[in-house]
Scaffold this motif. Structure first.
Motif, short mmCIF file in Angstrom:
data_model
loop_
_atom_site.label_atom_id
_atom_site.label_comp_id
_atom_site.label_asym_id
_atom_site.label_seq_id
_atom_site.Cartn_x
_atom_site.Cartn_y
_atom_site.Cartn_z
N GLU A 44 -0.30 -2.33 -0.88
CA GLU A 44 -1.01 -2.38 -2.15
C GLU A 44 -1.64 -3.77 -2.29
OE1 GLU A 44 -1.21 0.37 -4.00
OE2 GLU A 44 0.06 1.36 -2.53
N ASP A 45 -2.56 -3.90 -3.21
CA ASP A 45 -3.19 -5.19 -3.48
C ASP A 45 -2.32 -5.96 -4.46
OD1 ASP A 45 -4.95 -7.30 -3.65
OD2 ASP A 45 -6.31 -6.29 -5.04
N LEU B 137 7.53 -5.77 -3.81
CA LEU B 137 7.15 -4.52 -3.16
C LEU B 137 5.69 -4.61 -2.73
CD1 LEU B 137 8.83 -2.03 -5.65
CD2 LEU B 137 9.81 -3.16 -3.64
N LEU B 138 5.46 -4.38 -1.43
CA LEU B 138 4.11 -4.51 -0.88
C LEU B 138 3.45 -3.17 -0.60
CD1 LEU B 138 4.55 -7.44 1.66
CD2 LEU B 138 4.19 -7.52 -0.79
N GLY B 139 4.22 -2.17 -0.22
CA GLY B 139 3.65 -0.89 0.15
C GLY B 139 4.67 -0.07 0.90
N ALA C 295 8.86 -4.49 1.93
CA ALA C 295 9.28 -5.42 0.89
C ALA C 295 9.20 -6.85 1.42
CB ALA C 295 10.70 -5.09 0.44
N PHE C 296 9.06 -7.79 0.48
CA PHE C 296 9.04 -9.20 0.84
C PHE C 296 10.22 -9.88 0.19
CE2 PHE C 296 7.94 -13.62 0.88
CZ PHE C 296 7.30 -13.79 2.09
N MET D 10 -5.06 -1.99 2.20
CA MET D 10 -4.97 -2.79 3.41
C MET D 10 -3.90 -2.18 4.32
SD MET D 10 -3.80 -6.81 3.74
CE MET D 10 -3.27 -6.79 2.08
N GLN D 11 -4.19 -2.16 5.60
CA GLN D 11 -3.23 -1.61 6.56
C GLN D 11 -2.84 -2.67 7.58
OE1 GLN D 11 -4.47 1.79 9.02
NE2 GLN D 11 -2.75 2.91 8.17
N ILE D 12 -1.55 -2.70 7.92
CA ILE D 12 -1.04 -3.61 8.94
C ILE D 12 -0.37 -2.80 10.04
CG2 ILE D 12 -0.74 -5.58 7.38
CD1 ILE D 12 2.29 -4.88 7.31
N ARG D 13 -0.28 -3.40 11.22
CA ARG D 13 0.45 -2.81 12.34
C ARG D 13 1.64 -3.71 12.63
NH1 ARG D 13 -1.11 0.53 16.22
NH2 ARG D 13 -3.30 0.16 15.80
N ILE D 14 2.81 -3.09 12.74
CA ILE D 14 4.05 -3.80 13.07
C ILE D 14 4.48 -3.30 14.44
CG2 ILE D 14 6.43 -4.24 12.35
CD1 ILE D 14 5.40 -3.24 9.48
#
Length: 124
Positions: free
Chosen positions: A17-18, A97-99, A66-67, A1-5
């Protein structure tokens, strides 16, 4: 999955990552928040509340997504924080850890305290 910040001066994408936390975050997107800076880290509230995962870490590589479960926030370190030892990226407490960010994480240096930050899913 990709996000834009995105923030006023620039934007980055990140590949996640999932994980349980990344799935919870994805359900809440898009979000807009006010940026906070802490040394060479940008963090901001997500409105998402999750438990700390078993593999949470406090010292991470620059560009880690990171969360921070203690603050319901995304934490984006790109260099040392006030509690780092040397040049390490040390988060306030262990984070899920998210990615990682795609591209140069030092671009986050253009984020100013209080800047609006938008996070959204990138269409696949």
């Amino acid at each position: 999955m990709q996000i834009r910040i995105s923030w006023p001066a620039d934007h980055l994408t990140a590949t996640l990552e999932d994980t349980p936390t990344s799935r919870a975050l994805a359900k809440a997107l898009p979000i807009t928040a006010s940026a906070n800076t802490w040394g060479e880290e940008v963090y901001f509230d997500t409105g998402v509340s999750v438990e700390r995962e078993d593999d949470a870490e406090q010292v991470v590589d620059p560009g880690t997504v990171a969360f921070w479960t203690d603050g319901d926030a995304l934490a984006l370190p790109y260099g040392p924080t006030p509690i780092s030892r040397g040049e390490e990226c040390r988060l306030a407490s262990p984070c899920n850890l998210l990615g990682s960010l795609d591209g140069d994480p030092r671009r986050l240096a253009t984020v100013r305290n209080g800047d609006p930050i938008r996070v959204e899913l990138v269409a696949e």
